[in-house]
Design a protein around this motif. Structure first.
Motif, mmCIF file in Angstrom:
data_model
loop_
_atom_site.group_PDB
_atom_site.id
_atom_site.type_symbol
_atom_site.label_atom_id
_atom_site.label_comp_id
_atom_site.label_asym_id
_atom_site.label_seq_id
_atom_site.Cartn_x
_atom_site.Cartn_y
_atom_site.Cartn_z
ATOM 1 N N ASN A 132 1.160 -1.225 -0.240
ATOM 2 C CA ASN A 132 -0.433 0.172 0.245
ATOM 3 C C ASN A 132 0.865 1.359 -0.123
ATOM 4 N N ASN A 133 2.011 1.271 0.525
ATOM 5 C CA ASN A 133 2.769 2.207 0.663
ATOM 6 C C ASN A 133 3.310 3.254 -0.997
ATOM 7 N N ALA A 134 3.088 4.044 -0.406
ATOM 8 C CA ALA A 134 3.103 4.955 -2.006
ATOM 9 C C ALA A 134 4.861 4.941 -1.777
ATOM 10 N N VAL A 135 4.822 5.688 -0.978
ATOM 11 C CA VAL A 135 6.619 5.809 -0.757
ATOM 12 C C VAL A 135 7.083 4.166 0.302
ATOM 13 N N LEU A 136 8.203 3.818 -0.242
ATOM 14 C CA LEU A 136 9.192 3.666 0.945
ATOM 15 C C LEU A 136 10.255 4.448 1.490
ATOM 16 N N THR A 137 11.072 4.632 2.392
ATOM 17 C CA THR A 137 11.614 5.296 2.252
ATOM 18 C C THR A 137 13.104 4.390 3.458
ATOM 19 N N LYS A 138 14.239 5.139 3.261
ATOM 20 C CA LYS A 138 15.460 5.127 4.270
ATOM 21 C C LYS A 138 15.911 6.046 4.235
ATOM 22 N N VAL A 139 16.375 6.337 5.402
ATOM 23 C CA VAL A 139 17.197 7.024 5.777
ATOM 24 C C VAL A 139 19.097 6.851 6.450
ATOM 25 N N TYR A 140 19.061 7.497 6.021
ATOM 26 C CA TYR A 140 20.984 7.261 6.253
ATOM 27 C C TYR A 140 21.232 8.728 6.866
ATOM 28 N N LYS A 141 21.772 8.179 8.801
ATOM 29 C CA LYS A 141 21.838 9.319 9.124
ATOM 30 C C LYS A 141 23.784 8.867 9.299
ATOM 31 N N MET A 142 24.095 10.709 9.225
ATOM 32 C CA MET A 142 25.747 11.106 9.656
ATOM 33 C C MET A 142 26.121 11.831 10.309
ATOM 34 N N LYS A 143 27.346 11.925 10.783
ATOM 35 C CA LYS A 143 28.146 12.303 11.766
ATOM 36 C C LYS A 143 28.899 13.102 10.937
ATOM 37 N N SER A 144 29.532 14.305 11.048
ATOM 38 C CA SER A 144 31.040 15.314 10.380
ATOM 39 C C SER A 144 31.088 15.556 12.468
ATOM 40 N N GLU A 145 32.050 15.031 12.687
ATOM 41 C CA GLU A 145 32.721 14.816 13.681
ATOM 42 C C GLU A 145 34.124 14.107 13.763
ATOM 43 N N PRO A 146 34.858 15.100 14.114
ATOM 44 C CA PRO A 146 36.015 13.860 14.981
ATOM 45 C C PRO A 146 36.277 13.516 15.946
ATOM 46 N N GLU A 147 36.555 12.236 15.981
ATOM 47 C CA GLU A 147 35.789 11.344 17.506
ATOM 48 C C GLU A 147 36.983 11.581 18.458
ATOM 49 N N ALA A 148 36.877 12.170 19.478
ATOM 50 C CA ALA A 148 38.140 12.139 20.895
ATOM 51 C C ALA A 148 38.864 11.497 20.852
#
Lengths: 360, 360
Positions: free
Chosen positions: A191-207
């Protein structure tokens, strides 16, 4: 450049007058005089500050990408309309001259081969006028190795209903992410008109490791629930199992639902474990998933038509082909493998810099 | 993801119901029905417009890089002052904790090995306090394969006088370029305080091949005249040749000046031919030169200290090392060569995108 000087006999770093060390062992600060080591530490602190400035740079690049996404969108909307047949482009919009030579060559080739089979071929060629560009996205999915590996036969009739893929960037001030939207026309599968996939990002040096920072990276992803029509879920299959009753010895058949290979498993990814503890398989699957998400965003969506025609695949292999023309096929072919299309999207190899150098 | 489905048996694109084609042959538009082909041409025109928008995007990224270059500069200035000994960093500026474990480990290791040789070693270790960080840039040049291949023994005493390398970006409105500036302290070899190498770039799809556009590329470079002290020019050598007089049979010795391998040939590059007609050697040398320029700009200058300590080299080889820990050294070592630091800077592999995906 001294072509005669191989890597084997290269001079090794010899700072502070210390003895040279064997090839492969990185130079260690600890062999430096104390006062010098102290100064190197000062440089490392400066370097750490650079990493944080770099992180801000990439945030601004992300903003710039958002800005440009809006500029591309009218063109992508037009693409969708042409693909789905919602709009018929004008003659002017279809003028395309640069590949005429190519087409003529091809026509020649076809003419040569088509002797007796000619009449037969004519029959097969569908000269009717289908709507839009049939199987546009399915063709792309089947042409690109990384995607065709995922697409099963039972996925194909479903992917025929895919109308568009869009990339949406996170809003300013929100945690950095992008969303892949797969837009489907009404279909008999879900039934979905749209299937989604979210990619979360990080722009930060790790300590703990600021120097490994090379720009934003995907750190997690999230799929969506597919509202399958009854019996149409291709991500599961029913298997029948015979069970023998221990005591009585009677046999009965039970049905069991088990996972099934399908492209649509893309919307039900492994969860990244927050403490980084995952088994090897899950880690590999997740890394592959990130790579695919990145590939959709950076290559497939921005230049879909070139994957449809095969031109993007040719580009990715252009080195290989150029070299092949010159003669010794086998040797060059092996080298070429390192530069192939999947290699190009290996996120480990990617540099975040917008410049490349190529000879004119 | 179907791990059992290899690339060999992948389905080929089959648009418009045509027959599948053998692997490797790109799908050709000409087999499509005329009406569909027409629409594909419309998409290609849209794609061409995308390439021009993309070119503008990269111009803005270049502006952003200029802006950030100014933000990095105070840190790089401080680096130069510490390297040359102009400034002694404070204790606070030298605090560096994260590698204490590493150092302890190393100290242990050294202790184990240093039994009888101990006293001897102590003698050799220079515990005096040299100025700044001696041989900072020379060490980097000798540590990085791409550069050490160029550095000859006679270049080393000259490179000891290198105080700083800076990258300058072209001003807005000017043709896109960057300049590498090599700043030298007064020395007995040449009069120049700064040697420069300009890399000219282009961020514009080519009319004949708009789809190959992937961002700015280096198209030409320009060196500088080095004002060598008499007899100090290491880029030439004098050879003696015996000549026999044809008629009289007398032998005389003539001296002749011929080119000599040297890093300083970097400032006298091959000229790119405007019509693209060059012999293979020159083409190769120019491509290598562009690669080196790019590497200075993107890696060496922004993170010099990490090349000095070897940490950047380690990062580049991190895969290799991870795998090495697991056992079969030799085999892995060979594989690792493909991922080495030079591979990372292969401009052909570079993507202009600022994102990479890596598992957390």
């Amino acid at each position: 450049m001294d072509a005669n000087k191989g890597k084997g006999d290269q001079a090794m770093p010899n700072p502070g007058g210390q003895m040279g060390k064997p090839v492969g062992v990185p130079f260690m600060e600890s062999v430096l005089p104390k006062a010098v080591k102290r100064r190197v530490h000062a440089l490392k602190r400066l370097q750490e500050q650079c990493a944080h400035i770099e992180a801000k740079f990439y945030e601004e690049v992300h903003e710039l990408e958002r800005k440009y996404a809006a500029l591309y969108q009218p063109l992508f909307d037009k693409r969708r309309e042409v693909v789905t047949g919602a709009v018929e482009p004008t003659d002017e919009e279809c003028e395309w001259h640069t590949d005429e030579d190519e087409e003529e060559e091809l026509a020649e080739e076809v003419k040569e081969k088509a002797t007796i089979e000619d009449a037969k071929k004519e029959e097969v060629t569908p000269e009717e006028d289908p709507k839009g560009i049939p199987d546009f996205w399915l063709t792309i999915f089947k042409s690109v190795d990384m995607l065709s590996d995922m697409v099963q036969e039972h996925d194909e009739p479903i992917l025929k209903h895919l109308r568009d893929i869009q990339v949406k960037f996170s809003e300013p001030g929100q945690p950095m992410s992008f969303t892949l939207e797969f837009h489907f026309e009404p279909n008999g599968y879900f039934n979905n008109a749209v299937l989604t996939k979210v990619y979360k990002m990080k722009s930060e040096p790790e300590a703990s490791d600021p120097f490994s920072f090379e720009g934003p990276e995907i750190i997690d992803c999230e799929g969506c629930q597919i509202d399958w029509h009854k019996g149409k879920d291709v991500t599961v299959k029913i298997i029948k199992k015979k069970q023998k009753h221990k005591g009585r010895g009677t046999v009965r058949t039970v049905t069991k639902q088990v996972p099934n290979d399908s492209f649509f498993n893309f919307f039900n990814p492994v969860k990244a474990s927050p403490d980084g503890e995952m088994d090897e398989d899950s880690e590999f699957n997740l890394a592959t998933d990130f790579e695919i998400g990145h590939f959709f965003r950076e290559r497939i969506v921005p230049r879909a038509v070139l994957y449809f025609t095969g031109e993007a695949l040719e580009d990715d292999e252009s080195f290989e082909e150029e070299e092949l023309e010159e003669g010794d096929e086998e040797e060059q072919d092996e080298e070429g493998d390192d530069d192939d299309e999947e290699g190009d999207t290996d996120p480990k190899k990617e540099q975040p810099q917008p410049a490349e150098c190529k000879q004119q």
